[in-house]
Design a protein around this motif. Structure first.
Motif, PDB file in Angstrom:
ATOM      1  N   ALA A 166       0.827  -1.206   0.000  1.00  0.00           N
ATOM      2  CA  ALA A 166       0.000   0.000   0.000  1.00  0.00           C
ATOM      3  C   ALA A 166       0.863   1.258   0.000  1.00  0.00           C
ATOM      4  O   ALA A 166       0.596   2.217  -0.749  1.00  0.00           O
ATOM      5  N   LEU A 167       1.886   1.273   0.846  1.00  0.00           N
ATOM      6  CA  LEU A 167       2.756   2.444   0.937  1.00  0.00           C
ATOM      7  C   LEU A 167       3.472   2.712  -0.380  1.00  0.00           C
ATOM      8  O   LEU A 167       3.511   3.857  -0.856  1.00  0.00           O
ATOM      9  N   THR A 168       4.037   1.686  -0.984  1.00  0.00           N
ATOM     10  CA  THR A 168       4.785   1.889  -2.224  1.00  0.00           C
ATOM     11  C   THR A 168       3.862   2.326  -3.361  1.00  0.00           C
ATOM     12  O   THR A 168       4.242   3.158  -4.193  1.00  0.00           O
ATOM     13  N   ALA A 169       2.645   1.792  -3.378  1.00  0.00           N
ATOM     14  CA  ALA A 169       1.682   2.219  -4.397  1.00  0.00           C
ATOM     15  C   ALA A 169       1.325   3.687  -4.211  1.00  0.00           C
ATOM     16  O   ALA A 169       1.222   4.449  -5.189  1.00  0.00           O
ATOM     17  N   ALA A 170       1.146   4.106  -2.944  1.00  0.00           N
ATOM     18  CA  ALA A 170       0.831   5.502  -2.668  1.00  0.00           C
ATOM     19  C   ALA A 170       1.976   6.414  -3.074  1.00  0.00           C
ATOM     20  O   ALA A 170       1.764   7.482  -3.674  1.00  0.00           O
ATOM     21  N   ILE A 171       3.198   6.009  -2.756  1.00  0.00           N
ATOM     22  CA  ILE A 171       4.365   6.811  -3.123  1.00  0.00           C
ATOM     23  C   ILE A 171       4.435   6.998  -4.632  1.00  0.00           C
ATOM     24  O   ILE A 171       4.667   8.118  -5.128  1.00  0.00           O
ATOM     25  N   LYS A 172       4.215   5.931  -5.382  1.00  0.00           N
ATOM     26  CA  LYS A 172       4.280   6.029  -6.847  1.00  0.00           C
ATOM     27  C   LYS A 172       3.225   6.982  -7.387  1.00  0.00           C
ATOM     28  O   LYS A 172       3.473   7.746  -8.328  1.00  0.00           O
ATOM     29  N   THR A 173       2.037   6.952  -6.786  1.00  0.00           N
ATOM     30  CA  THR A 173       0.983   7.863  -7.232  1.00  0.00           C
ATOM     31  C   THR A 173       1.325   9.300  -6.880  1.00  0.00           C
ATOM     32  O   THR A 173       1.155  10.213  -7.707  1.00  0.00           O
ATOM     33  N   LEU A 174       1.799   9.538  -5.667  1.00  0.00           N
ATOM     34  CA  LEU A 174       2.192  10.891  -5.273  1.00  0.00           C
ATOM     35  C   LEU A 174       3.311  11.413  -6.174  1.00  0.00           C
ATOM     36  O   LEU A 174       3.317  12.589  -6.557  1.00  0.00           O
ATOM     37  N   GLN A 175       4.240  10.544  -6.533  1.00  0.00           N
ATOM     38  CA  GLN A 175       5.320  10.953  -7.430  1.00  0.00           C
ATOM     39  C   GLN A 175       4.789  11.281  -8.821  1.00  0.00           C
ATOM     40  O   GLN A 175       5.289  12.197  -9.486  1.00  0.00           O
ATOM     41  N   SER A 176       3.794  10.518  -9.271  1.00  0.00           N
ATOM     42  CA  SER A 176       3.234  10.777 -10.605  1.00  0.00           C
ATOM     43  C   SER A 176       2.495  12.115 -10.643  1.00  0.00           C
ATOM     44  O   SER A 176       2.501  12.817 -11.654  1.00  0.00           O
ATOM     45  N   VAL A 177       1.859  12.476  -9.534  1.00  0.00           N
ATOM     46  CA  VAL A 177       1.218  13.791  -9.435  1.00  0.00           C
ATOM     47  C   VAL A 177       2.281  14.875  -9.332  1.00  0.00           C
ATOM     48  O   VAL A 177       2.187  15.934  -9.956  1.00  0.00           O
ATOM     49  N   GLY A 178       3.319  14.582  -8.559  1.00  0.00           N
ATOM     50  CA  GLY A 178       4.406  15.530  -8.346  1.00  0.00           C
ATOM     51  C   GLY A 178       4.283  16.199  -6.993  1.00  0.00           C
ATOM     52  O   GLY A 178       3.271  16.847  -6.716  1.00  0.00           O
ATOM     53  N   MET A 179       5.285  16.026  -6.136  1.00  0.00           N
ATOM     54  CA  MET A 179       5.203  16.595  -4.803  1.00  0.00           C
ATOM     55  C   MET A 179       5.189  18.122  -4.842  1.00  0.00           C
ATOM     56  O   MET A 179       4.550  18.767  -4.009  1.00  0.00           O
ATOM     57  N   ASP A 180       5.838  18.706  -5.816  1.00  0.00           N
ATOM     58  CA  ASP A 180       5.804  20.164  -5.947  1.00  0.00           C
ATOM     59  C   ASP A 180       4.395  20.622  -6.315  1.00  0.00           C
ATOM     60  O   ASP A 180       3.902  21.627  -5.783  1.00  0.00           O
ATOM     61  N   THR A 181       3.744  19.865  -7.190  1.00  0.00           N
ATOM     62  CA  THR A 181       2.359  20.179  -7.556  1.00  0.00           C
ATOM     63  C   THR A 181       1.438  20.048  -6.353  1.00  0.00           C
ATOM     64  O   THR A 181       0.569  20.899  -6.111  1.00  0.00           O
ATOM     65  N   ILE A 182       1.614  18.984  -5.571  1.00  0.00           N
ATOM     66  CA  ILE A 182       0.789  18.771  -4.381  1.00  0.00           C
ATOM     67  C   ILE A 182       0.957  19.922  -3.400  1.00  0.00           C
ATOM     68  O   ILE A 182      -0.028  20.458  -2.870  1.00  0.00           O
ATOM     69  N   TYR A 183       2.183  20.338  -3.166  1.00  0.00           N
ATOM     70  CA  TYR A 183       2.416  21.437  -2.233  1.00  0.00           C
ATOM     71  C   TYR A 183       1.723  22.710  -2.714  1.00  0.00           C
ATOM     72  O   TYR A 183       1.069  23.421  -1.939  1.00  0.00           O
ATOM     73  N   LYS A 184       1.830  23.008  -3.999  1.00  0.00           N
ATOM     74  CA  LYS A 184       1.253  24.244  -4.530  1.00  0.00           C
ATOM     75  C   LYS A 184      -0.271  24.195  -4.543  1.00  0.00           C
ATOM     76  O   LYS A 184      -0.930  25.210  -4.262  1.00  0.00           O
ATOM     77  N   LEU A 185      -0.828  23.043  -4.831  1.00  0.00           N
ATOM     78  CA  LEU A 185      -2.284  22.899  -4.773  1.00  0.00           C
ATOM     79  C   LEU A 185      -2.793  23.108  -3.356  1.00  0.00           C
ATOM     80  O   LEU A 185      -3.779  23.832  -3.128  1.00  0.00           O
ATOM     81  N   GLU A 186      -2.138  22.470  -2.394  1.00  0.00           N
ATOM     82  CA  GLU A 186      -2.568  22.600  -0.998  1.00  0.00           C
ATOM     83  C   GLU A 186      -2.325  24.011  -0.474  1.00  0.00           C
ATOM     84  O   GLU A 186      -3.115  24.524   0.342  1.00  0.00           O
TER      85      GLU A 186
END
Length: 464
Positions: free
Chosen positions: A293-313
């Protein structure tokens, strides 16, 4: 570029984002989860990966069968995914899988307590979660780096304490991002200071890793992060897994935190030979489903982009603050207009007790928030202007509702429309407090107020 959470399709990644919940009048409305700092919902990609792996589920490192080999390979590949995610040194560091951040920090405290007897001081901070405070107290001398009036960490006090203890500080243990105020601490600046005075650094990454890029940096840099801990349940993955990353050498000559099968090479009636790390620290049957579960979540977060996630939030945070500041009688417990934060906002609506406001938000608008001290008691006491004596006195007053605050926390899948609904109901409540107090004070009984400090459940005023 302006990041507009209303126009992104990331909400489609989340299971239950459109789930209906009942209101107090029996009607149903789409639930709004503004309690992401506690636990995030599940990604569809995580559930898909779990379902695809399920037919291959078997024992890890304990069988010669084909399925066991598949499970073992996937488990070990998970370490590589984690290391790449935070740029950990694949030669010198190890990834230890745990239950959560709390277990990771307890494990590290046990390991470090067996080392270098002349370094007996842990520098924690006045803004730490209990998980990064209590595990150190019974093993070391603990001192706390001060915070300023706005609740931000004092780097000056950190260096003063490092100088004062003259090389006896073993570790600076600091949260990467506060679970109460959302403040982002300058972890690499703190690392450089710690190393300057012959100490190491642990970053509690529970609130940091899911929201922004984390780089542990190379071993030969002064900004290197020595230890990092985080949890999957704050990263859109269920099944209870966590991570502790640190130098392999630090785990070589110590007894393991847990003892049992899987941690051993050889046991005789008079002798135990432990396995090498990380295996030595993972006694018992490994939580392969949690790692998947953790590795699948990491791959999805990476595909979105952590920089994108930070800016969206951050866009959500800024939008919420710009509207919340106009709500009558709102009081913030952070400085939302200065410095970097993750998407966490602590506040109170004056005249409405923090135990009651979440009930109103849920019953009237289907909005989930958290309230209380968030397992960060000393920090919240300071933010509320309470002394230790004040807190103890209020705790002993059985007929008094204990103080606290309300916290909203966003995930990348939340949007402006949800915030608009939140702002609207807050304004309605502020305009007719007596009505809502009368209605929901009947719902809240004093038996819900748990007087066991440190015990955190979903319905106590000490909620994590």
């Amino acid at each position: 570029m302006r990041y507009d959470p209303t126009n992104n399709n990331l909400r489609n990644l989340i299971i239950g984002a459109e789930q209906k919940v009942p209101l107090s009048d029996g009607k149903e409305v789409t639930a709004i989860n503004f309690d992401n700092a506690a636990t995030t919902p599940i990604l569809y990609s995580v559930l898909k990966e779990i379902n695809q792996f399920a037919p291959w589920y078997s024992s890890v490192h304990r069988g010669a069968g084909y399925k066991s080999k598949v499970s073992s390979d996937i488990y070990e590949q998970g370490r590589e995914v984690v290391q790449s995610f935070v740029n950990s040194d694949k030669e010198k560091d190890i990834v230890i899988f745990t239950k959560n951040t709390t277990e990771s920090i307890n494990m590290l405290s046990f390991i470090l307590s067996q080392q270098k007897y002349h370094q007996k001081v842990i520098l924690s901070t006045s803004m730490e979660h209990a998980a990064n405070d209590l595990p150190w107290r019974d093993k070391f001398k603990v001192d706390y780096v001060e915070i300023d009036k706005q609740g931000r960490l004092s780097i000056e006090d950190l260096e003063d304490k490092l100088i004062r203890y003259r090389g006896s500080v073993k570790l600076v243990s600091v949260t990467g991002a506060s679970n109460v105020t959302g403040y982002l601490n300058p972890i690499h600046k703190i690392a450089a200071l710690a190393h300057k005075y012959d100490a190491k650094i642990l970053v509690d990454g529970a609130q940091l890793v899911p929201h922004t890029t984390v780089d542990m940096k190379a071993f030969d840099t002064v900004e290197h992060i020595d230890y990092l801990a985080f949890s999957s349940h704050k990263m859109y993955a269920p099944f209870g897994s966590g991570v502790l990353i640190g130098p392999k050498d630090d785990f070589m000559e110590t007894n393991p935190f847990l003892q049992g099968g899987g941690a051993i090479r050889l046991v005789t009636p008079g002798r135990v030979q432990w396995d090498e790390p990380a295996g030595k620290e993972e006694a018992g049957t490994p939580n392969i489903m949690g790692v998947v579960a953790l590795t699948a979540a990491i791959k999805t977060l990476q595909s979105v982009g952590m920089d994108t996630i930070y800016k969206l939030e951050k866009a959500l945070y800024d939008y919420a603050i710009s509207h919340m500041k106009n709500i009558p009688d709102i009081k913030f417990y952070s400085d939302p207009f200065k410095g970097d934060t993750i998407s966490v906002i602590p506040f109170n609506l004056l005249g409405i007790h923090h135990d009651i406001l979440p009930l109103i938000l849920s019953g009237e608008a289907g909005i989930a928030v958290r309230n209380g001290f968030f397992c960060t008691h000393p920090y919240c006491e300071r933010l509320l202007g309470l002394s230790e004596n004040d807190t103890l006195q209020k705790y002993e007053e059985d007929d008094a509702l204990f103080p606290g605050m309300v916290r909203v926390s966003f995930g990348f899948y939340n949007n402006y429309k949800e915030i608009d609904r939140f702002i609207n109901i807050q304004n309605i409540i502020a305009e007719d407090k007596e009505y809502y107090l009368s209605k929901y004070s009947k719902v809240l009984s004093l038996t819900q107020i748990n007087k066991e400090v440190g015990r955190c459940t979903n319905r106590t005023n000490f909620g994590c």
